[in-house]
Design an enzyme around this catalytic site. Structure first.
Site, mmCIF file in Angstrom:
data_model
loop_
_atom_site.group_PDB
_atom_site.id
_atom_site.type_symbol
_atom_site.label_atom_id
_atom_site.label_comp_id
_atom_site.label_asym_id
_atom_site.label_seq_id
_atom_site.Cartn_x
_atom_site.Cartn_y
_atom_site.Cartn_z
ATOM 1 N N THR A 81 0.868 -1.184 0.000
ATOM 2 C CA THR A 81 0.000 0.000 0.000
ATOM 3 C C THR A 81 0.897 1.224 0.000
ATOM 4 O O THR A 81 1.628 1.454 0.975
ATOM 5 C CB THR A 81 -0.893 0.028 1.260
ATOM 6 O OG1 THR A 81 -1.652 -1.169 1.297
ATOM 7 C CG2 THR A 81 -1.824 1.235 1.231
ATOM 8 N N LYS A 138 -7.856 1.673 -2.964
ATOM 9 C CA LYS A 138 -7.511 1.218 -1.604
ATOM 10 C C LYS A 138 -7.647 2.366 -0.593
ATOM 11 O O LYS A 138 -8.261 2.204 0.460
ATOM 12 C CB LYS A 138 -6.074 0.677 -1.629
ATOM 13 C CG LYS A 138 -5.416 0.468 -0.291
ATOM 14 C CD LYS A 138 -5.709 -0.878 0.292
ATOM 15 C CE LYS A 138 -5.129 -1.005 1.699
ATOM 16 N NZ LYS A 138 -5.548 -2.183 2.392
ATOM 17 N N LYS A 173 -1.691 4.910 8.680
ATOM 18 C CA LYS A 173 -0.899 5.053 7.438
ATOM 19 C C LYS A 173 -1.825 5.270 6.233
ATOM 20 O O LYS A 173 -1.608 6.175 5.425
ATOM 21 C CB LYS A 173 -0.069 3.777 7.226
ATOM 22 C CG LYS A 173 0.590 3.716 5.864
ATOM 23 C CD LYS A 173 1.203 2.356 5.542
ATOM 24 C CE LYS A 173 1.535 2.279 4.059
ATOM 25 N NZ LYS A 173 2.127 1.020 3.653
HETATM 26 P P1 NAD Z 1 5.869 -6.023 7.241
HETATM 27 O O1 NAD Z 1 6.650 -4.913 7.853
HETATM 28 O O2 NAD Z 1 5.511 -7.204 8.087
HETATM 29 O O3 NAD Z 1 6.675 -6.587 5.950
HETATM 30 C C1 NAD Z 1 7.437 -5.797 5.083
HETATM 31 C C2 NAD Z 1 8.746 -6.541 4.843
HETATM 32 O O4 NAD Z 1 9.521 -5.880 3.847
HETATM 33 C C3 NAD Z 1 9.630 -6.628 6.086
HETATM 34 O O5 NAD Z 1 9.809 -7.991 6.442
HETATM 35 C C4 NAD Z 1 10.946 -5.952 5.658
HETATM 36 O O6 NAD Z 1 12.079 -6.564 6.199
HETATM 37 C C5 NAD Z 1 10.873 -6.127 4.152
HETATM 38 N N1 NAD Z 1 11.728 -5.193 3.422
HETATM 39 C C6 NAD Z 1 11.787 -3.834 3.527
HETATM 40 N N2 NAD Z 1 12.697 -3.342 2.663
HETATM 41 C C7 NAD Z 1 13.225 -4.395 1.998
HETATM 42 C C8 NAD Z 1 14.220 -4.526 0.995
HETATM 43 N N3 NAD Z 1 14.866 -3.470 0.496
HETATM 44 N N4 NAD Z 1 14.512 -5.771 0.550
HETATM 45 C C9 NAD Z 1 13.876 -6.843 1.043
HETATM 46 N N5 NAD Z 1 12.913 -6.791 2.004
HETATM 47 C C10 NAD Z 1 12.606 -5.572 2.477
HETATM 48 O O7 NAD Z 1 4.580 -5.367 6.592
HETATM 49 P P2 NAD Z 1 3.217 -6.099 6.159
HETATM 50 O O8 NAD Z 1 2.250 -6.049 7.291
HETATM 51 O O9 NAD Z 1 3.544 -7.394 5.508
HETATM 52 O O10 NAD Z 1 2.682 -5.055 5.065
HETATM 53 C C11 NAD Z 1 3.251 -4.954 3.780
HETATM 54 C C12 NAD Z 1 2.427 -3.980 2.957
HETATM 55 O O11 NAD Z 1 1.074 -4.447 2.883
HETATM 56 C C13 NAD Z 1 2.357 -2.570 3.552
HETATM 57 O O12 NAD Z 1 2.407 -1.640 2.508
HETATM 58 C C14 NAD Z 1 1.008 -2.555 4.267
HETATM 59 O O13 NAD Z 1 0.457 -1.240 4.357
HETATM 60 C C15 NAD Z 1 0.172 -3.450 3.354
HETATM 61 N N6 NAD Z 1 -0.962 -4.113 4.016
HETATM 62 C C16 NAD Z 1 -0.808 -4.731 5.215
HETATM 63 C C17 NAD Z 1 -1.908 -5.356 5.811
HETATM 64 C C18 NAD Z 1 -1.767 -6.057 7.152
HETATM 65 O O14 NAD Z 1 -2.814 -6.414 7.750
HETATM 66 N N7 NAD Z 1 -0.560 -6.302 7.667
HETATM 67 C C19 NAD Z 1 -3.154 -5.347 5.173
HETATM 68 C C20 NAD Z 1 -3.271 -4.734 3.923
HETATM 69 C C21 NAD Z 1 -2.155 -4.121 3.351
#
Ligand code: NAD
Length: 313
Positions: free
Chosen positions: A96, A171, A246
């Site tokens: 997102t 979204k 966010k």
């Molecule tokens: P998260 O922080 O658990 O996962 C993100 C991952 O990206 C982390 O593990 C981090 O280490 C990795 N990362 C960051 N930079 C990197 C790089 N350069 N190379 C490799 N890995 C890298 O976050 P999440 O909860 O999985 O959310 C991910 C996305 O999905 C976000 O944009 C969030 O807004 C969206 N989202 C989350 C949810 C939810 O319920 N968690 C629901 C809908 C949307």
């Protein structure tokens, strides 16, 4: 058709999404900065890639599931993902991020000779594990068709919303409705409490009346009426308050940039920012009802003097 997928970002969402691609028969080359997350993904059939660019070089499709647009653009450009990939690779960003960042990501991908689709999700970690996510996609019809088998392996529904950035636009608009409606439902419960109305009575009326909405009937912010709602487990997420903050910030930024008033959206963004930075940091977004209950009431209005026609004097 089985594809080679580079999957970058194996966090709360990306980990289970990558595992579903493996289960659907795709070869998934995964990468995350956190070694424990990469190891957990390997335990679910993902192959560990030493670098994101290394994974992209071998892939038909590059999926990113990262925290922000800054992360996506840095990977695409500075960390060399676009340069490493074979021409015509599909870049599918499911994070997102801001609409403007999504458009910049599309442009950068196209300029490097690739295809792109923004496809953020709703449905949370539970939906990622169960494969019931909804994807909102932005990009060309061909790119959407190309991505569809992967989207259906990770989710239950995919809506093609329009051109570059349209998935992100859908979204943030949807989540602006959700944030505002959760505050509206919470304020109604708090007002009802002050009027001596039981939670169950208000629920029974509003859930069958024009106040009915998802924030009330699925994620009810007070314990009792909806047994599965996070309010019944001390507001453990669910959909966390920081993620709602966010998404509302992205909506508020887009409203300001586009000259749209969105007064309730901007106020909801402020209230969620305060809540997420304080007591709501680890809570479901419905926990905002507790913060709203504590807020001081505005001063009572002094009645305006009027003449015999009701005109203020
Ligand atoms: P998260 O922080 O658990 O996962 C993100 C991952 O990206 C982390 O593990 C981090 O280490 C990795 N990362 C960051 N930079 C990197 C790089 N350069 N190379 C490799 N890995 C890298 O976050 P999440 O909860 O999985 O959310 C991910 C996305 O999905 C976000 O944009 C969030 O807004 C969206 N989202 C989350 C949810 C939810 O319920 N968690 C629901 C809908 C949307």
């Amino acid at each position: 058709m089985s594809e080679v997928v580079a999957f970058i970002g194996l966090g709360r969402m990306g980990g289970p999404m990558a595992a579903r691609l493996v289960a659907a028969g795709h070869r998934v080359l995964g990468h995350d900065l956190v070694p424990e997350l990469l190891a957990a993904a390997v335990g679910r059939g993902v192959e560990a890639a030493a670098s994101a660019a290394g994974a992209a070089a071998e892939a038909d499709v590059v999926v990113t599931m990262l925290p922000t647009g800054r992360h996506v653009l840095a990977l695409y450009r500075d960390e060399g993902l676009l340069a490493a990939a074979r021409p015509g690779t599909l870049f599918l960003d499911c994070s997102t991020i801001a609409v403007a960042d999504a458009r910049a990501a599309h442009e950068a991908a196209r300029a490097a000779g690739h295809r792109a689709l923004d496809a953020p999700v709703s449905g949370g970690v539970v939906g990622a594990e169960a494969g019931t996510l909804t994807f909102m996609a932005g990009g060309g019809a061909e790119e959407f068709a190309r991505a569809e088998p992967l989207l259906s392996a990770m989710g239950a529904r995919a809506v093609h919303c329009g051109d570059a950035g349209a998935g992100q636009a859908a979204k943030i608009c949807n989540n602006m409705i959700l944030g505002i409606s959760m505050i509206a439902v919470s304020e109604a419960f708090v007002l009802g409490e002050s009027l001596g109305l039981s939670h169950q009575a208000l629920y029974d009326v509003a859930s069958a009346s024009s106040g009915q909405c998802w924030a009330l009937t699925t994620n009810c912010p007070v314990p009792g009426p909806v047994p599965a709602s996070p309010a019944n487990r001390d507001y453990r997420p669910g959909f966390s308050a920081p993620l709602m903050a966010k998404d509302l910030r992205l909506a508020a930024d887009a409203a300001r940039a586009g000259g749209v008033a969105a007064e309730l959206g901007l106020r909801a963004a402020q209230l969620y920012a305060e809540f997420a930075e304080g007591e709501g940091a680890e809570q479901d977004f419905s926990g905002i009802v507790r913060a709203l209950r504590q807020r001081p009431a505005p001063p009572a209005e002094t009645p305006t003097a009027t003449d015999q026609n009701g005109t203020p004097t």
